[in-house]
Design an enzyme around this catalytic site. Structure first.
Site, PDB file in Angstrom:
ATOM      1  N   GLY A   1       0.829  -1.120  -0.058  1.00  0.00           N
ATOM      2  CA  GLY A   1      -0.165   0.075   0.130  1.00  0.00           C
ATOM      3  C   GLY A   1       0.572   1.347   0.086  1.00  0.00           C
ATOM      4  O   GLY A   1       0.260   2.393  -0.046  1.00  0.00           O
ATOM      5  N   HIS A   2       2.020   1.372   0.108  1.00  0.00           N
ATOM      6  CA  HIS A   2       2.900   2.497   0.289  1.00  0.00           C
ATOM      7  C   HIS A   2       4.013   2.313  -0.889  1.00  0.00           C
ATOM      8  O   HIS A   2       5.185   2.049  -0.608  1.00  0.00           O
ATOM      9  CB  HIS A   2       3.548   2.368   1.474  1.00  0.00           C
ATOM     10  CG  HIS A   2       4.273   3.950   1.735  1.00  0.00           C
ATOM     11  ND1 HIS A   2       5.568   4.156   1.576  1.00  0.00           N
ATOM     12  CD2 HIS A   2       3.662   4.964   2.162  1.00  0.00           C
ATOM     13  CE1 HIS A   2       5.694   5.522   1.950  1.00  0.00           C
ATOM     14  NE2 HIS A   2       4.427   5.968   2.263  1.00  0.00           N
ATOM     15  N   PHE A   3       3.626   2.600  -2.255  1.00  0.00           N
ATOM     16  CA  PHE A   3       2.545   3.000  -2.523  1.00  0.00           C
ATOM     17  C   PHE A   3       2.226   1.583  -3.905  1.00  0.00           C
ATOM     18  O   PHE A   3       3.179   1.123  -4.092  1.00  0.00           O
ATOM     19  CB  PHE A   3       2.747   4.255  -3.582  1.00  0.00           C
ATOM     20  CG  PHE A   3       2.914   5.406  -2.536  1.00  0.00           C
ATOM     21  CD1 PHE A   3       1.969   5.823  -1.974  1.00  0.00           C
ATOM     22  CD2 PHE A   3       4.242   5.713  -2.078  1.00  0.00           C
ATOM     23  CE1 PHE A   3       2.353   6.862  -1.196  1.00  0.00           C
ATOM     24  CE2 PHE A   3       4.485   6.822  -1.496  1.00  0.00           C
ATOM     25  CZ  PHE A   3       3.517   7.423  -0.753  1.00  0.00           C
TER      26      PHE A   3
END
Length: 175
Positions: free
Chosen positions: A66-68
């Site tokens: 999720g990052h990123f």
């Protein structure tokens, strides 16, 4: 402004010589599972008050998805966490504070200088500047290969399970 000198020349750091693996680190640091931000310790010099460790980053890091999405980058807060865990290991191993744990007390002059990705070996160098019963101060520099990724000053404070539990109950805030 002149460049700040390296604590240790990153070209001279031998990460292949492990002096403490994850099992040894766990004797001093309480973090487990996703929050373990050290893979090994490869240098410890109490006379110079310098310690070096690293984290081998994989595609399975909890933040990678999720990052990123599609371009994973190690969050800066985790770079600082890795440095804090190395400082905690050093302080507890060398009994610099009379406490079973060392926590964040603060950060100063932190700068992020590059991008850290899964597949990188994130090398952390910590040098103790001051140690007292109530606080320690360390400078840190973090590298991928020989490139500086992150640097700053951190403050460590002694923690006990009783203090942590009291804070959770709201008692410490009123002390």
């Amino acid at each position: 402004m002149a460049k700040k000198p390296f604590i240790l020349d990153p070209a001279q750091i031998d990460t292949e010589t492990v002096i403490a693996d994850i099992h040894e680190i766990r004797k001093y640091n309480p973090q487990r599972f996703e929050m373990e931000q050290l893979t090994a310790i490869c240098y410890d010099d109490p006379q110079q008050a310098v310690c070096v460790g690293y984290k081998d980053l994989t595609a399975d890091e909890f933040w990678a998805r999720g990052h990123f999405p599609g371009m994973p980058l190690m969050p800066g807060v985790l770079m600082c966490e890795a440095a804090a865990q190395l400082a905690s290991y050093y302080a507890l191993k060398h009994r610099l504070m009379n406490a079973p744990m060392v926590g964040f007390g603060g950060f100063q002059d932190v700068r992020f200088r590059g991008i850290v990705r899964p597949g990188d070996r994130f090398v952390i160098v910590v040098r103790l500047l001051r140690a007292r019963a109530t606080m320690m101060t360390c400078e840190f520099q973090c590298f991928v290969k020989q490139s500086l990724m992150c640097e700053g000053i951190m403050l460590g404070i002694p923690l006990t399970p009783e203090k942590i539990m009291a804070d959770n109950d709201g008692e410490a805030a009123n002390a």
